[in-house]
Design an enzyme around this catalytic site. Structure first.
Site, PDB file in Angstrom:
ATOM      1  N   ASN A   1      -2.554  45.189  26.260  1.00 40.68           N
ATOM      2  CA  ASN A   1      -3.390  45.637  25.640  1.00 40.68           C
ATOM      3  C   ASN A   1      -3.352  45.972  24.409  1.00 40.68           C
ATOM      4  OD1 ASN A   1      -1.414  47.505  27.572  1.00 40.68           O
ATOM      5  ND2 ASN A   1      -1.681  49.138  26.510  1.00 40.68           N
ATOM      6  N   HIS A   2      -1.531  45.428  24.573  1.00 41.78           N
ATOM      7  CA  HIS A   2      -0.723  45.193  22.640  1.00 41.78           C
ATOM      8  C   HIS A   2      -1.657  44.573  22.488  1.00 41.78           C
ATOM      9  CE1 HIS A   2       2.417  48.948  23.418  1.00 41.78           C
ATOM     10  NE2 HIS A   2       1.876  48.588  24.144  1.00 41.78           N
TER      11      HIS A   2
ATOM     12  N   HIS B   1       2.343  45.482  33.335  1.00 36.70           N
ATOM     13  CA  HIS B   1       1.645  47.149  32.952  1.00 36.70           C
ATOM     14  C   HIS B   1       2.077  48.598  32.951  1.00 36.70           C
ATOM     15  CE1 HIS B   1      -1.917  49.591  30.442  1.00 36.70           C
ATOM     16  NE2 HIS B   1      -2.062  50.216  31.372  1.00 36.70           N
TER      17      HIS B   1
ATOM     18  N   ASP C   1       5.987  42.148  31.259  1.00 33.46           N
ATOM     19  CA  ASP C   1       5.476  42.420  30.293  1.00 33.46           C
ATOM     20  C   ASP C   1       6.712  42.220  29.347  1.00 33.46           C
ATOM     21  OD1 ASP C   1       3.430  43.464  31.777  1.00 33.46           O
ATOM     22  OD2 ASP C   1       3.121  45.029  30.191  1.00 33.46           O
TER      23      ASP C   1
ATOM     24  N   ARG D   1       7.279  47.136  20.479  1.00 33.12           N
ATOM     25  CA  ARG D   1       8.641  47.361  21.135  1.00 33.12           C
ATOM     26  C   ARG D   1       9.593  46.640  20.564  1.00 33.12           C
ATOM     27  NH1 ARG D   1       5.968  49.954  26.393  1.00 33.12           N
ATOM     28  NH2 ARG D   1       4.714  51.520  25.757  1.00 33.12           N
TER      29      ARG D   1
END
Length: 326
Positions: free
Chosen positions: A113-114, A287, A46, A84
């Site tokens: 998911n983001h 994740h 990620d 983030r």
């Protein structure tokens, strides 16, 4: 996708899911020797808006693999490209440039998911379900009220729950400027006011929207490891209590008919494999905020979007861990 089971909890940060001898982060995992031939596979964890870490890791991967092997690799970004970190727009610029700079690579972008929430906020992924009224949403912890379009367009009507969560910012009682996704960083990277959908739609370049529109929910690679093992890459994992083939079909079709897409955002319920997973299948994910490996399960998210952590990748078939220098 198919239903919304009881959502699991996230494993405690720093506590391994697998036995210590199988944790890549512990330094106890050694590279696997392989007899497979053909294209190598690079799994990148990620990124979360950290362009500096991504560019550093990219250089380290090229050094590790050598030019020819690097340029002919399959590269799978395991999702959560945005939020983030401070440079989501820069990360998408980087991804948009890869086809021209590395034409022989096969680059895949998994929906995290983001990313899924970002895309559904902008209306870039078709859905057949998952839109909810605010009164029907019961968050697991305190969150902003769901995003609402107060203009005549009423764009929140029919928007997926995750998009409305992603775009939610301060209303009465919430003033810290940070929502469940830390999406303020993405808005800021595009010089858009947090929560301003019309402004963001104007400022996200067409090439970035194309990536969001084409995000894959699952990537499959045949003969990714020795003995003909097949790789299935999905951002969070597959639900342990749902048949493997049923989940794979829904992911291949990018079916969105529920408010929670467990393969993209599950926790404890997607850590292990479904009982009927074929013996020759390896499942790889990001994740979970850790980097751990075992025979048929790989999780690569050592950075977790945190400034102090390095971004990691795993090279298949040998399972070599490579990290950014920053």
């Amino acid at each position: 996708m198919l239903r919304s089971p009881t959502r699991g909890t996230s494993p405690s940060k720093g506590r391994g899911i697998f036995p210590p001898a199988q944790r890549a982060g512990s330094g106890l995992v050694t590279a696997m020797q392989s007899t497979t031939t053909g294209r190598s596979t690079i799994l990148i964890g990620d990124v979360h808006g950290h362009l500096d870490k991504l560019t550093s890791l990219w250089g380290e991967l090229k050094l590790e693999l050598g030019t020819e092997r690097f340029e002919t690799s399959t590269v799978i970004f395991l999702g959560d490209l945005c939020d983030r970190g401070p440079e989501t727009s820069g990360v998408f610029n980087f991804l948009s440039s890869l086809k021209d700079k590395h034409p022989r690579q096969d680059v895949k972008h998994l929906a995290g998911n983001h990313d899924f929430a970002f895309a559904t906020f902008l209306g870039l992924i078709p859905i057949t379900g998952g839109a909810v009224e605010e009164g029907d949403f019961k968050p697991r912890r305190a969150e902003y009220p769901l995003w609402e379009d107060t203009s005549s367009k009423q764009a929140h009507l029919g928007m997926h729950l995750q998009g409305r969560r992603w775009g939610a910012f301060s209303r009465e009682g919430f003033n810290d400027g940070i929502n469940a996704f830390d999406s303020h960083a993405t808005f800021t990277s595009y010089s858009a006011a947090p929560g301003d959908r019309e402004d963001l739609l104007k400022k996200v370049p067409v090439e970035h929207k194309k990536i969001l529109e084409s995000l894959e929910f699952v990537v499959e690679v045949e003969d990714a490891e020795e003995h003909g093992k097949k790789l299935v890459a999905v951002h969070a994992g597959l639900e342990t209590d749902c048949p493997f083939d049923v989940q794979m079909t829904a992911l291949q079709q990018r079916r969105v008919d529920q408010a929670w897409v467990e393969a993209l955002q599950g926790r404890a319920n997607v850590i292990n494999l479904p009982d009927d997973t074929p013996e020759d299948v390896i499942i790889a994910s990001g994740h979970h905020g850790i980097l751990e490996m075992r025979d048929r399960r790989i999780i690569i998210d050592e950075c977790g979007g945190h400034r102090e952590n390095r971004l990691a990748a795993v090279i298949l078939p040998e399972r070599k861990v490579v990290r950014s220098s920053s």
